[in-house]
Structures are given as structure tokens and as C-alpha cells.
Design a protein around this motif. Structure first.
Motif, mmCIF file in Angstrom:
data_model
loop_
_atom_site.group_PDB
_atom_site.id
_atom_site.type_symbol
_atom_site.label_atom_id
_atom_site.label_comp_id
_atom_site.label_asym_id
_atom_site.label_seq_id
_atom_site.Cartn_x
_atom_site.Cartn_y
_atom_site.Cartn_z
ATOM 1 N N ASN A 10 -47.109 12.773 -19.198
ATOM 2 C CA ASN A 10 -47.739 12.107 -20.802
ATOM 3 C C ASN A 10 -46.882 11.433 -21.664
ATOM 4 O O ASN A 10 -46.599 11.076 -22.786
ATOM 5 C CB ASN A 10 -48.129 13.562 -20.994
ATOM 6 N N ALA A 11 -45.108 12.089 -21.075
ATOM 7 C CA ALA A 11 -44.736 11.552 -22.451
ATOM 8 C C ALA A 11 -44.325 10.229 -22.277
ATOM 9 O O ALA A 11 -44.425 9.067 -23.293
ATOM 10 C CB ALA A 11 -43.107 12.109 -22.325
ATOM 11 N N ALA A 12 -43.966 9.529 -21.077
ATOM 12 C CA ALA A 12 -44.943 7.838 -20.865
ATOM 13 C C ALA A 12 -45.520 7.108 -21.640
ATOM 14 O O ALA A 12 -46.353 6.352 -22.125
ATOM 15 C CB ALA A 12 -43.628 7.754 -19.185
ATOM 16 N N VAL A 13 -46.284 8.367 -20.697
ATOM 17 C CA VAL A 13 -48.215 7.096 -21.211
ATOM 18 C C VAL A 13 -48.277 6.873 -22.642
ATOM 19 O O VAL A 13 -48.241 6.357 -23.367
ATOM 20 C CB VAL A 13 -49.313 8.426 -21.387
ATOM 21 N N ARG A 14 -47.972 8.037 -23.805
ATOM 22 C CA ARG A 14 -47.365 8.350 -25.188
ATOM 23 C C ARG A 14 -46.746 7.212 -25.863
ATOM 24 O O ARG A 14 -47.131 6.464 -26.627
ATOM 25 C CB ARG A 14 -46.983 9.926 -25.491
ATOM 26 N N ALA A 15 -45.117 6.755 -25.292
ATOM 27 C CA ALA A 15 -44.018 5.996 -25.674
ATOM 28 C C ALA A 15 -45.475 4.750 -24.781
ATOM 29 O O ALA A 15 -45.153 4.006 -25.876
ATOM 30 C CB ALA A 15 -43.178 6.018 -25.015
ATOM 31 N N ALA A 16 -45.981 4.611 -24.001
ATOM 32 C CA ALA A 16 -46.991 3.422 -23.714
ATOM 33 C C ALA A 16 -47.678 2.807 -24.493
ATOM 34 O O ALA A 16 -47.649 1.817 -24.845
ATOM 35 C CB ALA A 16 -47.451 3.087 -22.536
ATOM 36 N N VAL A 17 -48.329 4.107 -25.495
ATOM 37 C CA VAL A 17 -50.137 3.805 -25.773
ATOM 38 C C VAL A 17 -49.134 3.575 -27.277
ATOM 39 O O VAL A 17 -49.602 2.145 -28.100
ATOM 40 C CB VAL A 17 -50.060 5.055 -25.921
ATOM 41 N N ARG A 18 -48.146 4.058 -28.227
ATOM 42 C CA ARG A 18 -47.640 3.643 -29.524
ATOM 43 C C ARG A 18 -46.953 2.144 -29.646
ATOM 44 O O ARG A 18 -47.163 1.871 -30.415
ATOM 45 C CB ARG A 18 -47.141 5.403 -29.767
ATOM 46 N N CYS A 19 -46.159 2.353 -28.520
ATOM 47 C CA CYS A 19 -45.559 1.361 -28.385
ATOM 48 C C CYS A 19 -45.907 -0.253 -28.705
ATOM 49 O O CYS A 19 -45.729 -1.506 -29.356
ATOM 50 C CB CYS A 19 -44.484 0.950 -27.202
ATOM 51 N N GLY A 20 -47.246 -0.114 -27.503
ATOM 52 C CA GLY A 20 -47.990 -1.258 -27.562
ATOM 53 C C GLY A 20 -48.556 -1.183 -28.673
ATOM 54 O O GLY A 20 -48.476 -2.759 -29.547
ATOM 55 N N ILE A 21 -49.760 -0.227 -29.326
ATOM 56 C CA ILE A 21 -49.985 -0.493 -31.004
ATOM 57 C C ILE A 21 -49.174 -0.814 -31.452
ATOM 58 O O ILE A 21 -49.659 -2.117 -32.907
ATOM 59 C CB ILE A 21 -50.549 0.865 -30.926
ATOM 60 N N ASP A 22 -47.937 -0.229 -32.029
ATOM 61 C CA ASP A 22 -47.071 -0.458 -32.617
ATOM 62 C C ASP A 22 -47.040 -2.358 -32.994
ATOM 63 O O ASP A 22 -46.227 -2.923 -33.623
ATOM 64 C CB ASP A 22 -45.992 -0.333 -32.437
ATOM 65 N N LYS A 23 -46.816 -2.942 -31.604
ATOM 66 C CA LYS A 23 -46.699 -4.481 -31.199
ATOM 67 C C LYS A 23 -47.833 -5.014 -31.907
ATOM 68 O O LYS A 23 -47.836 -6.708 -31.621
ATOM 69 C CB LYS A 23 -45.789 -4.570 -30.325
ATOM 70 N N GLY A 24 -48.748 -4.543 -31.579
ATOM 71 C CA GLY A 24 -49.766 -5.240 -32.279
ATOM 72 C C GLY A 24 -51.030 -5.306 -31.046
ATOM 73 O O GLY A 24 -51.950 -6.197 -31.410
ATOM 74 N N MET A 25 -50.249 -5.148 -30.039
ATOM 75 C CA MET A 25 -51.344 -4.829 -28.888
ATOM 76 C C MET A 25 -52.302 -4.040 -28.955
ATOM 77 O O MET A 25 -52.307 -2.542 -29.232
ATOM 78 C CB MET A 25 -50.535 -4.409 -27.527
ATOM 79 N N GLU A 26 -53.552 -3.924 -27.645
ATOM 80 C CA GLU A 26 -55.032 -3.058 -27.365
ATOM 81 C C GLU A 26 -54.316 -2.262 -26.384
ATOM 82 O O GLU A 26 -53.791 -3.414 -25.340
ATOM 83 C CB GLU A 26 -55.520 -3.540 -27.205
ATOM 84 N N VAL A 27 -54.081 -1.208 -26.354
ATOM 85 C CA VAL A 27 -54.069 -0.809 -25.306
ATOM 86 C C VAL A 27 -55.143 0.469 -24.989
ATOM 87 O O VAL A 27 -55.382 0.828 -25.187
ATOM 88 C CB VAL A 27 -52.835 0.345 -24.946
ATOM 89 N N TYR A 28 -55.317 0.707 -22.557
ATOM 90 C CA TYR A 28 -56.187 0.744 -21.966
ATOM 91 C C TYR A 28 -55.641 1.743 -21.412
ATOM 92 O O TYR A 28 -54.887 1.375 -20.529
ATOM 93 C CB TYR A 28 -57.510 -0.137 -21.877
#
Ligand code: F6P
Length: 322
Positions: free
Chosen positions: A17-35
Motif C-alpha cells: 500500500n505504501a508503494a501504491v500511495r507513492a506511485a499515485v501521488r508522485c505520478g499526479i505530482d508530475k502531472g500524469m493521470e494515474v490509473y
């Protein structure tokens, strides 16, 4: 890259879950859409894909398991299904995926990469059996869970003057047994990487008894070439002391992740997103000498893990009856 996916696959592991959280938030922070892709490759094949928001991953850092759910996917071993998975990603416009899982999940990732999807593998398995990385997410929590069990078992084993065999997970890898065994003061540790026949096990328990050890603790990896109940039976016959077997099973896979698992999950998943953002080729992210590293995905799978023989020898010295 504008749209990326994230999935967890194979056996769950604390820290996913910690990995999912980091992937989602870092992606959004970089302006990407995360699915978020549900139930690993199974959910991919069934099109279970939803857009994740910053708040979708709130309050999950401390939780074991995986909010995305996970599965083992027999379908994803077949070419036509893998093609189907790549087409589904294409339909969503997803060009890259963060795959959090073990070697089977990475192999699925290699197949997707052959079909034009960039895959970043984040090592999530309690087994610590990926050779290219010093460490896999979930291992530390699982070792600590087993340690707690050893401590409890030690109490009752010593009160009853018994031999107790604790059979731990790890598939073909002895790391869970080795680390929990040495830290829990096991008298004997049995791992698939080192042969040890029944006579030697009995001799070592008997040597302990002869020098006044009130009980014996044996930590055995599930991949060791012996049945734990059979071993208990033989030990009883040979040592004249009662023997019990404990198989903690899935207890080892649950629980709130330790600081180490949360941190490694967070930093490796963040690295995976960085690499997707930079349009790098598919990679496996890992930890080597304390640093986050990235290797070619296919090549990473070919790296053979090295069993820590020195630690094993040390455990043999410390477990001696003298
Ligand atoms: O790979 C993680 C693991 O927990 C292994 O230690 C164990 O052998 C296996 O998964 C069990 O798999 P399943 O959840 O499919 O029973």
C-alpha cells in the motif's frame, strides 16, 4: 508519458500500500493521470481500471495487504491473453505500468514490455527471493511477525521441555527462516539452500539436550526438503522428547508494515514513476548497498540471488549445545 497504471500482483506483502500511495501521488505530482488496476493481471484482463486521485490513497500507508487487491493469473501466461491485456491498456491510453510484486509478476511485465508497454517493477514479496535486489518489500515485516511468534513459542516450548519446529514461508528461498531464526535464537535453521539430513538434525538437538538445554527451537523454511510433521515424529523417536510443529501460514503475510518496508516501498515506487516520467525503458527497481537502483527488467530476472552462507554458519555456531 501522460497516463500510467499501477497494479499489485502475486502474494500480497506488507508495504504494498505504501508503494501504491507513492506511485499515485508522485505520478499526479508530475502531472500524469494515474490509473489503479484491480486484482493484478486478472483485473487488467477484465478491464478493472479506475482513475486514482490524491485522496484515493489516503490512510493506507500503515495498512497491510493491498487496496488494489491482488491475484495470481494463470490466464496471463498465455500469449493471446497478454495481447488482450496490452490492448486494454491501449484503450485507456496507458503507456506505462508500475507492477508491484515478485518474479512471476515481473515476468508478466516482461511480456507486456514486448508489446510496447513500459513496465517498472517494484519488488513486493515477503520471500526476499529476487536476486537483483538486496531487499524486497514485506520481508522485514514478515521477519518481525515470525520473531514475535518465536518469542511466544519459546515460552511454552521451554515450560514443556519440547522440541518445536516452526515452518515458515519463503517458497524456494531460506531468507525468512534464516533471518527470523538467527534473530530468534533458533537452535537449528533449515533452509533449501543448505543440505542437512535427519541424523544431523537429531544429533544437534541431542547435543543440546546433553548440555542441559531445556527445549529446542527449529526454524524450517517451507522449501526445505522435509515434511515438518515427519521431522517432529522422528525427533520424538530419536530424542525421547515431545515435539510439536507450528505452521504460521498467512499470518506471516499480514500486518502493518515496519518503517523499513514503508520507506523502501515509498522510495522504490517513487523511482519507478520518475523513470516512467523520463520515458525510460522497462526496469526493475531495487535496493543495492542501501541505494535505490534500477536494472533492465529482463536482465534483473536473470540475476541469481546469493544465500548468506556466513550468516547461516554463524547461526550454527550460536545454536550449538556446548
Ligand atoms: O510468495 C509469497 C508466498 O507467501 C510464499 O512464501 C508462499 O509459498 C506463497 O506465497 C503462498 O502462495 P498462495 O498465497 O498462493 O497460497
Amino acid at each position: 508519458m501522460k497516463k500510467i497504471g499501477v497494479l499489485t500482483s502475486g502474494g500480497d506483502a506488507p508495504g504494498m500500500n505504501a508503494a501504491v500511495r507513492a506511485a499515485v501521488r508522485c505520478g499526479i505530482d508530475k502531472g500524469m493521470e494515474v490509473y489503479g488496476i484491480k486484482r493484478g493481471y486478472e483485473g487488467l484482463l477484465d478491464g478493472e481500471i479506475t482513475k486514482m486521485e490524491w485522496h484515493s490513497v489516503g490512510d493506507i500507508l500503515q495498512r497491510g495487504g493491498t487496496i488494489l487487491r491482488t491475484a495470481r493469473s494463470p490466464r496471463f501466461h498465455e500469449d493471446n491473453w497478454i495481447d488482450h491485456g496490452a490492448r486494454i491498456l491501449g484503450a485507456f491510453g496507458i503507456e506505462g505500468v508500475v507492477v508491484i510484486g515478485g518474479d512471476g509478476s515481473f515476468r508478466g511485465g516482461v511480456e507486456l514490455a514486448k508489446r510496447g508497454i513500459t513496465v517498472m517493477g517494484v519488488p513486493g514479496t515477503i520471500d526476499n527471493d529476487l536476486g537483483y535486489t538486496d531487499y524486497t518489500i514485506g520481508f522485514d515485516t514478515a521477519v518481525n511477525t515470525i520473531l514475535g511468534l518465536i518469542t511466544n513459542i519459546r515460552d511454552t516450548s521451554s515450560s514443556h521441555e519440547r522440541s518445536t519446529i516452526i515452518e515458515v514461508m519463503g517458497r524456494h528461498c531460506g531468507d525468512l527462516a534464516l533471518h527470523s531464526g538467527i534473530s530468534g535464537g533458533a537452535d537449528v535453521i533449515l533452509v533449501p539452500e543448505v543440505e542437512c539430513d535427519i541424523n544431523e538434525i537429531c544429533r544437534r538437538v541431542l547435543e543440546g539436550q546433553a548440555t542441559g538445554k531445556g527445549h529446542s527451537l527449529i526454524v524450517m523454511a517451507e522449501g526445505f526438503d522435509m515434511d515438518s510433521s515427519e521431522l517432529a515424529k522422528t525427533l520424538e523417536e530419536m530424542t525421547g522428547r515431545e515435539a510439536r510443529t507450528v505452521v504460521p501460514g498467512y499470518i506471516q503475510r499480514g500486518g502493518s508494515p515496519t518503517e523499513k518496508d514503508r520507506l523502501i516501498a515509498t522510495t522504490t515506487a517513487a523511482k519507478a514513476v520518475d523513470l516512467l516520467y523520463d520515458d525510460e525503458d522497462s526496469k526493475a527497481i531495487g535496493v543495492f548497498n542501501g541505494k535505490v537502483v534500477a536494472l533492465d527488467l529482463q536482465e534483473a530476472l536473470e540475476v541469481k540471488g546469493e544465500f548468506n552462507r556466513d550468516l547461516y554458519e554463524l547461526s550454527n555456531v550460536l545454536g550449538k549445545g556446548r
